[in-house]
Design a protein around this motif. Structure first.
Motif, PDB file in Angstrom:
ATOM      1  N   ILE A 157       0.914  -1.212   0.017  1.00 25.22           N
ATOM      2  CA  ILE A 157       0.049  -0.024  -0.117  1.00 25.22           C
ATOM      3  C   ILE A 157       0.899   1.281  -0.123  1.00 25.22           C
ATOM      4  N   SER A 158       0.509   2.269  -1.030  1.00 25.79           N
ATOM      5  CA  SER A 158       1.300   3.496  -0.884  1.00 25.79           C
ATOM      6  C   SER A 158       1.314   4.139   0.510  1.00 25.79           C
ATOM      7  N   LYS A 159       2.106   5.153   0.654  1.00 30.08           N
ATOM      8  CA  LYS A 159       2.127   5.945   1.759  1.00 30.08           C
ATOM      9  C   LYS A 159       0.735   6.701   1.992  1.00 30.08           C
ATOM     10  N   ASP A 160      -0.012   7.301   0.983  1.00 26.29           N
ATOM     11  CA  ASP A 160      -0.953   7.956   1.029  1.00 26.29           C
ATOM     12  C   ASP A 160      -2.325   7.035   0.866  1.00 26.29           C
ATOM     13  N   GLY A 161      -2.189   5.826   1.024  1.00 24.00           N
ATOM     14  CA  GLY A 161      -3.099   4.858   0.944  1.00 24.00           C
ATOM     15  C   GLY A 161      -3.968   4.660  -0.154  1.00 24.00           C
ATOM     16  N   LYS A 162      -3.498   5.386  -1.274  1.00 21.52           N
ATOM     17  CA  LYS A 162      -4.414   5.211  -2.547  1.00 21.52           C
ATOM     18  C   LYS A 162      -3.974   4.209  -3.535  1.00 21.52           C
ATOM     19  N   THR A 163      -2.886   3.847  -3.587  1.00 24.39           N
ATOM     20  CA  THR A 163      -2.338   2.769  -4.516  1.00 24.39           C
ATOM     21  C   THR A 163      -2.264   1.284  -3.602  1.00 24.39           C
ATOM     22  N   TRP A 164      -2.950   0.379  -4.260  1.00 27.23           N
ATOM     23  CA  TRP A 164      -2.870  -1.028  -3.680  1.00 27.23           C
ATOM     24  C   TRP A 164      -2.192  -1.915  -4.934  1.00 27.23           C
ATOM     25  N   THR A 165      -1.175  -2.466  -4.639  1.00 21.83           N
ATOM     26  CA  THR A 165      -0.329  -3.347  -5.566  1.00 21.83           C
ATOM     27  C   THR A 165      -0.568  -4.740  -5.072  1.00 21.83           C
ATOM     28  N   PHE A 166      -1.038  -5.455  -5.623  1.00 20.46           N
ATOM     29  CA  PHE A 166      -1.297  -6.994  -5.597  1.00 20.46           C
ATOM     30  C   PHE A 166      -0.553  -7.807  -6.571  1.00 20.46           C
ATOM     31  N   ASN A 167       0.411  -8.661  -5.734  1.00 17.80           N
ATOM     32  CA  ASN A 167       1.379  -9.769  -6.625  1.00 17.80           C
ATOM     33  C   ASN A 167       0.675 -10.809  -6.645  1.00 17.80           C
ATOM     34  N   LEU A 168       0.411 -11.524  -7.677  1.00 13.93           N
ATOM     35  CA  LEU A 168      -0.627 -12.686  -8.035  1.00 13.93           C
ATOM     36  C   LEU A 168       0.391 -14.049  -7.880  1.00 13.93           C
ATOM     37  N   ARG A 169      -0.186 -15.042  -7.302  1.00 14.75           N
ATOM     38  CA  ARG A 169       0.422 -16.445  -7.540  1.00 14.75           C
ATOM     39  C   ARG A 169       0.034 -16.977  -8.871  1.00 14.75           C
ATOM     40  N   HIS A 170       0.653 -17.903  -9.245  1.00 13.68           N
ATOM     41  CA  HIS A 170       0.230 -18.648 -10.609  1.00 13.68           C
ATOM     42  C   HIS A 170      -0.870 -19.753 -10.271  1.00 13.68           C
ATOM     43  N   SER A 171      -1.953 -19.234 -10.039  1.00 13.84           N
ATOM     44  CA  SER A 171      -2.955 -20.100  -9.710  1.00 13.84           C
ATOM     45  C   SER A 171      -3.930 -20.462 -11.155  1.00 13.84           C
ATOM     46  N   LYS A 172      -4.775 -21.483 -10.886  1.00 17.84           N
ATOM     47  CA  LYS A 172      -5.565 -21.946 -12.085  1.00 17.84           C
ATOM     48  C   LYS A 172      -6.998 -21.903 -12.022  1.00 17.84           C
ATOM     49  N   ALA A 205      -9.681   6.637  -5.231  1.00 16.56           N
ATOM     50  CA  ALA A 205      -9.901   7.956  -5.240  1.00 16.56           C
ATOM     51  C   ALA A 205      -9.550   8.703  -3.791  1.00 16.56           C
ATOM     52  N   ARG A 206      -9.887   8.072  -2.684  1.00 16.06           N
ATOM     53  CA  ARG A 206      -9.626   8.141  -1.484  1.00 16.06           C
ATOM     54  C   ARG A 206      -9.036   7.194  -0.787  1.00 16.06           C
ATOM     55  N   PRO A 207      -8.467   7.613   0.435  1.00 16.46           N
ATOM     56  CA  PRO A 207      -7.980   6.185   1.275  1.00 16.46           C
ATOM     57  C   PRO A 207      -9.281   5.612   1.892  1.00 16.46           C
ATOM     58  N   GLN A 208      -9.182   4.143   2.070  1.00 14.48           N
ATOM     59  CA  GLN A 208      -9.985   3.000   2.514  1.00 14.48           C
ATOM     60  C   GLN A 208      -9.249   2.059   3.336  1.00 14.48           C
ATOM     61  N   SER A 209      -9.287   2.357   4.668  1.00 15.17           N
ATOM     62  CA  SER A 209      -8.475   1.520   5.383  1.00 15.17           C
ATOM     63  C   SER A 209      -8.983  -0.137   5.457  1.00 15.17           C
ATOM     64  N   TYR A 210     -10.419  -0.089   5.016  1.00  9.56           N
ATOM     65  CA  TYR A 210     -10.885  -1.741   5.086  1.00  9.56           C
ATOM     66  C   TYR A 210     -10.934  -2.333   3.812  1.00  9.56           C
ATOM     67  N   PHE A 211     -10.352  -1.569   2.723  1.00  9.26           N
ATOM     68  CA  PHE A 211     -10.212  -2.185   1.284  1.00  9.26           C
ATOM     69  C   PHE A 211      -9.743  -3.529   1.250  1.00  9.26           C
ATOM     70  N   LYS A 212      -8.742  -4.050   2.288  1.00  8.63           N
ATOM     71  CA  LYS A 212      -8.283  -5.226   2.558  1.00  8.63           C
ATOM     72  C   LYS A 212      -9.556  -6.461   2.668  1.00  8.63           C
ATOM     73  N   GLY A 226     -14.921  10.338   3.357  1.00  8.36           N
ATOM     74  CA  GLY A 226     -14.119  11.037   2.504  1.00  8.36           C
ATOM     75  C   GLY A 226     -13.250  11.852   3.139  1.00  8.36           C
ATOM     76  N   LYS A 227     -13.392  13.015   3.680  1.00 14.34           N
ATOM     77  CA  LYS A 227     -12.545  13.983   4.528  1.00 14.34           C
ATOM     78  C   LYS A 227     -11.921  13.550   5.920  1.00 14.34           C
ATOM     79  N   ASP A 228     -12.535  12.676   6.281  1.00 11.21           N
ATOM     80  CA  ASP A 228     -12.332  11.959   7.654  1.00 11.21           C
ATOM     81  C   ASP A 228     -11.857  10.745   7.530  1.00 11.21           C
ATOM     82  N   ALA A 229     -11.635  10.182   6.255  1.00 13.04           N
ATOM     83  CA  ALA A 229     -11.263   8.594   6.104  1.00 13.04           C
ATOM     84  C   ALA A 229     -10.012   8.209   6.883  1.00 13.04           C
ATOM     85  N   ASN A 230      -8.877   9.369   6.848  1.00 16.58           N
ATOM     86  CA  ASN A 230      -7.499   8.926   7.547  1.00 16.58           C
ATOM     87  C   ASN A 230      -7.456   9.425   9.162  1.00 16.58           C
ATOM     88  N   ASN A 231      -8.642   9.806   9.684  1.00 12.29           N
ATOM     89  CA  ASN A 231      -8.747  10.288  10.886  1.00 12.29           C
ATOM     90  C   ASN A 231      -9.603   9.432  11.628  1.00 12.29           C
TER      91      ASN A 231
END
Length: 539
Positions: A87-102, A168-175, A477-482
């Motif tokens: 997760i990026s420091k600003d909480g807006k970019t999540w990068t998932f590394n996938l396994r080789h599943s079928k 578009a804005r941080p979402q702590s529960y996106f996981k 929105g505005k209070d998502a990181n507080n």
């Protein structure tokens, strides 16, 4: 789903029972295989994850498919198709590394399958009721409204095994979200090949989870999940087959349990009182709230606040849970389930409770009712009360009917319908009053609160309140990181809903069961997806 989470229980008391066929012997003993039979209270509406909204479909999707992450005990997530993520420091970019599943046909599950699936769900042509849950993904709302092309959605495949999501804005529960069925992958070639049949039968699907679905025609009362040999973690899956069958009469299952033919059975009503001291008794508390919705779009009568308050104050919730349901369920404190979310050691439901909104007060109810009748120009009214045709559904409507008819001039006719029919009529707004429910999709109050915003597709009663909408928007929105401000926003929103009686909370569900010692490894979650069968063994 529902899904829930699966997060949504769109029917009354969707009780399940895990039963094992055979006269006192397990299938494992007789055949050398781990085979179970699981009883559902209603038929399965769909296996199209872009369109599924109910608990039964969600549970089956979770058993037969897998997302980037998987839910685990104690509100944790573990790797699924994604072996790791950042997760990026600003909480807006999540990068998932996938396994080789079928997939179950042996072909590779790739990042493109996730991109296609999310775009399909957000496509206005799909008309997904769960499209709103993607609203933090960049451009999701505009894409869903048809104002931007699907290609502008904030998800992209970086090669076959890296998925990059821009919020578009941080979402702590996106996981938690990416562990739910509506974020699962879909294979484009299969969807297009099956066309309108996709997700309507077990043959018109493909699977990437621990099991694959077989024997489901779309309307029948039986289906099975069989072990998926192509699942990346198949060696850890201990069950060979789970057989599902629809049974609306729990007394039948109890008789089978008593005769040694079943090893796990649900309990209802007086059965709970009879067996609650039994060593095999298990009471599972759900993050599920059942509530009454009034059709405020169709009837100006229900848009009157005094009328809604009178209806709520008439109902004795303690009597409903203790005497009518008698299954371990408890009176609801509000919309958000208790014992689900804590902040600074305090339970959300306790902090947000407005006790006067969920307490019976017949004297005050009749005063407000008389005032509401005068304001709406009515002397008497007649409405239908809709719910599912399950045993608990019928008990609930009968009780609520008896309570509401204490209001002078209020005639209530019960309408108990098959689950799939009731679900569709609720979504289409074809009801007067309806008893419905929601099970948390993930362990955060917003999974409940977002339902009642003015533009949410699950707000079937169409209650609207600008202050409520703003508080939910601030929390997202505005209070998502507080954390403190976000919590306060949500507490205030629940109180606005309660004081306005936008809906009438009834009870928080529990699932009582008798479980024999031979069944091990059932994973139960108070929130969606509720069950994980991948580690179950039978002895």
């Amino acid at each position: 789903m529902k899904l829930g989470s699966f997060a949504k229980i769109s029917g009354i008391a969707a009780l399940s029972a895990l039963i094992l066929a055979g006269c006192g012997q397990s299938s494992a003993t007789k055949s050398g295989k781990n085979e179970l039979t699981w009883v559902q209270s209603s038929n399965m509406p769909t296996m199209d994850l872009s369109k599924a909204t109910d608990q039964i479909s969600g549970q089956t999707l979770n058993g037969s498919n897998e997302g980037l992450l998987r839910m685990a005990e104690n509100n944790e997530v573990v790797p699924g198709v994604a072996k790791s993520y950042t997760i990026s420091k600003d909480g807006k970019t999540w990068t998932f590394n996938l396994r080789h599943s079928k997939w179950s046909d042996g072909t590779a599950v790739t990042a493109k399958d996730f991109v296609y699936s999310w775009r399909r769900t957000l496509d206005p042509k799909t008309a997904s009721q769960y499209a709103y849950i993607f609203d933090h993904v960049a451009n999701a709302t505009k894409v869903n409204e048809g104002k931007l092309p699907l290609s502008k959605l904030g998800v992209k495949a970086d090669g076959n095994y890296k998925l990059v999501v821009t919020l578009a804005r941080p979402q702590s529960y996106f996981k938690y979200l990416v562990a739910q069925s509506y974020f699962f992958p879909q294979k484009e070639s299969v969807v297009k090949k099956d066309g309108g049949k996709y997700g309507t039968t077990s043959k018109d699907m493909i699977y990437n989870g621990p099991f694959k679905l077989t024997g489901w025609t779309g309307t029948n009362d039986t289906w099975s999940l069989v072990k998926n040999k192509h699942y990346w973690n198949a060696k850890k899956v201990t069950l060979d087959k789970i057989k599902f069958q629809v049974a609306k009469d729990p007394a039948t299952a109890l008789n089978q349990y008593q005769s040694g033919k079943v090893q796990v059975t649900p309990l209802v009503g007086q059965q709970v009182k009879q067996y609650k001291t039994n060593k095999d008794f298990v009471l599972r508390k759900n993050a599920a709230t059942f509530y009454l919705e009034m059709n405020q779009k169709k009837y100006a009568f229900f848009r009157n606040q005094n009328i809604r308050k009178a209806i709520s104050l008439t109902i004795n919730r303690q009597q409903l849970t203790d005497k009518v349901l008698a299954d371990g369920s408890v009176p609801a404190k509000g919309l958000v389930a208790a014992n689900m979310s804590l902040h600074n050691g305090k339970d959300f439901a306790d902090q947000a409770e407005v006790k006067g909104a969920t307490s019976q007060n017949l004297v005050e109810a009749k005063k407000l009712w008389a005032k509401g009748l005068k304001e709406t120009g009515k002397k008497s009214v007649s409405f239908n009360l809709m719910a599912d045709d399950t045993e608990a559904g019928k008990r609930t409507t009968e009780f609520v009917q008896s309570q509401l008819t204490k209001l002078p001039g209020f005639k209530v006719t019960n309408q108990n319908l098959p689950y799939k029919t009731r679900l569709q009529r609720s979504a289409d707004g074809q009801f007067d009053m309806v008893v419905t429910a929601w099970i948390a999709d993930f362990p955060d109050p917003i999974t409940f609160l977002s339902l009642l915003t003015s533009d949410n597709s699950y707000n079937n009663g169409k209650w609207q309140n600008a202050q409520y909408d703003k508080l939910v928007a601030d929390a997202e929105g505005k209070d998502a990181n507080n954390a403190n401000k976000r919590w306060d926003d949500m507490v205030k929103a629940e109180k606005v809903l309660a004081n306005d009686e936008g809906i009438v909370p009834l009870y928080q569900q529990a699932t009582p069961q008798l479980v024999k010692s031979g069944i091990k490894g059932i994973q139960y979650f108070p929130t969606a997806p509720i069950w994980d069968w991948s580690k179950v063994t039978v002895k």
